[in-house]
Every structure is written in C-alpha cells, then in structure tokens.
Design a protein around this motif. Structure first.
Motif, PDB file in Angstrom:
ATOM      1  N   TRP A  44       0.838  -1.206   0.000  1.00 16.06           N
ATOM      2  CA  TRP A  44       0.000   0.000   0.000  1.00 16.06           C
ATOM      3  C   TRP A  44       0.871   1.253   0.000  1.00 16.06           C
ATOM      4  O   TRP A  44       0.601   2.204  -0.729  1.00 16.06           O
ATOM      5  CB  TRP A  44      -0.928   0.008   1.209  1.00 16.06           C
ATOM      6  CG  TRP A  44      -1.737   1.253   1.278  1.00 16.06           C
ATOM      7  CD1 TRP A  44      -2.878   1.523   0.584  1.00 16.06           C
ATOM      8  CD2 TRP A  44      -1.462   2.407   2.056  1.00 16.06           C
ATOM      9  NE1 TRP A  44      -3.320   2.779   0.882  1.00 16.06           N
ATOM     10  CE2 TRP A  44      -2.465   3.348   1.797  1.00 16.06           C
ATOM     11  CE3 TRP A  44      -0.454   2.743   2.949  1.00 16.06           C
ATOM     12  CZ2 TRP A  44      -2.496   4.589   2.390  1.00 16.06           C
ATOM     13  CZ3 TRP A  44      -0.488   3.985   3.537  1.00 16.06           C
ATOM     14  CH2 TRP A  44      -1.496   4.893   3.261  1.00 16.06           C
ATOM     15  N   SER A  47       2.520   1.675  -3.553  1.00 19.65           N
ATOM     16  CA  SER A  47       1.585   2.134  -4.585  1.00 19.65           C
ATOM     17  C   SER A  47       1.157   3.573  -4.332  1.00 19.65           C
ATOM     18  O   SER A  47       0.975   4.346  -5.272  1.00 19.65           O
ATOM     19  CB  SER A  47       0.373   1.215  -4.671  1.00 19.65           C
ATOM     20  OG  SER A  47      -0.379   1.280  -3.482  1.00 19.65           O
ATOM     21  N   SER A  48       1.024   3.950  -3.079  1.00 18.67           N
ATOM     22  CA  SER A  48       0.676   5.331  -2.754  1.00 18.67           C
ATOM     23  C   SER A  48       1.785   6.284  -3.163  1.00 18.67           C
ATOM     24  O   SER A  48       1.540   7.356  -3.720  1.00 18.67           O
ATOM     25  CB  SER A  48       0.401   5.441  -1.253  1.00 18.67           C
ATOM     26  OG  SER A  48       0.134   6.769  -0.895  1.00 18.67           O
ATOM     27  N   GLN A  50       4.065   5.764  -5.528  1.00 13.07           N
ATOM     28  CA  GLN A  50       4.159   5.798  -6.982  1.00 13.07           C
ATOM     29  C   GLN A  50       3.047   6.640  -7.589  1.00 13.07           C
ATOM     30  O   GLN A  50       3.249   7.300  -8.603  1.00 13.07           O
ATOM     31  CB  GLN A  50       4.117   4.380  -7.548  1.00 13.07           C
ATOM     32  CG  GLN A  50       5.383   3.611  -7.287  1.00 13.07           C
ATOM     33  CD  GLN A  50       5.279   2.156  -7.711  1.00 13.07           C
ATOM     34  OE1 GLN A  50       4.190   1.605  -7.823  1.00 13.07           O
ATOM     35  NE2 GLN A  50       6.427   1.528  -7.922  1.00 13.07           N
ATOM     36  N   ALA A  51       1.885   6.635  -6.977  1.00 13.14           N
ATOM     37  CA  ALA A  51       0.772   7.442  -7.490  1.00 13.14           C
ATOM     38  C   ALA A  51       1.018   8.931  -7.300  1.00 13.14           C
ATOM     39  O   ALA A  51       0.523   9.754  -8.066  1.00 13.14           O
ATOM     40  CB  ALA A  51      -0.527   7.029  -6.804  1.00 13.14           C
TER      41      ALA A  51
END
Length: 141
Positions: A44, A47-48, A50-51
C-alpha cells in the motif's frame, strides 16, 4: 431560575456521569522499513508513493519525443503492403487471385517468392538488421 437549572444539570451529571479513563499512547510505526512496521503495509505504501510521484523516467520522455509522425506513416504503409502481399499469397494458394513468383522490395524488406513441390516458399529478409524468415504455404490437396 437560570441558576437553579444549571445546578440541576450539574448535579444530574455528577450523579449519573461515569468516571473518565485514560490510557497510555503507544507509537506504532506504519512503514516496515523503519523497524517494527507491519510488513503488510509495504504494498500500500509503495503504490501510494508511486501514485504521488511527479518524476518522469528520462527513457520514457525521450521515447515520446523521438517519435516521428512521417516515420510512423511509412512503417504503417509498409505493414499494410506486407499484409496485402500475404493475403494475395494465401489467396493464390487457395484459389482466389494470383501472385507471381519473383523478388519484391517493400521498405527495408526483401521478399522472395518461389514456387516449389511442397507449396510456395516466401523468404522475407530485413536488410537493415539482416534478420531472415522463411514461410512455406503448402499446396492444397
């Protein structure tokens, strides 16, 4: 009257109110890289991050900048000619249309069509890389 009402409310709260409790604050790290964090949080967190990133990969940026519309058009045109040629080869073997044996040049591709006892042999050579592919279309029984 106002004083009496305020006193009644305070008395009611004191009689029926519960005792307030307190607890200790405990620090719990979220990121597993900082020791003690939950390893299930890793995906999590990654991905956070990278976003939210605003950095651009230079290889991707250069690739987009080097695309040439005229070059893309020529590539697309070559693909369509090769598709038409392959359609005619297959159609000639199965009874529709005809294609003559010989050598063809399409862009950087040299195509040699040779009929043989087992069918039509198509040799495609990319002159820019030297890669070569031979395709045999069998005769129909």
């Amino acid at each position: 009257m106002q004083k009496l009402l305020t006193s009644a409310v305070l008395l009611l709260l004191l009689v029926h109110g519960k005792h307030a409790g307190a607890q200790d604050f405990v620090y719990e790290p979220k990121n597993p890289a900082f020791g003690g964090g939950n390893p299930f949080n890793y995906a999590w967190l990654l991905s956070s991050a990278q976003a939210q990133t605003t950095l651009v990969d230079p290889a991707v940026a250069n690739n987009v900048a080097t695309q040439d519309p005229l070059n893309n058009f020529a590539t697309n045109l070559n693909q369509q000619v090769l598709t038409q040629l392959s359609n005619r080869l297959i159609a000639s073997q199965f009874g529709e249309g005809a294609i003559k044996a010989g050598n063809y040049t399409v862009g950087t591709y040299q195509i040699q069509v040779t009929p043989g006892p087992n069918g039509v042999s198509v040799q495609v050579t990319d002159s820019s890389t030297g890669n070569q592919t031979t395709i045999t279309i069998p005769n129909t029984p």
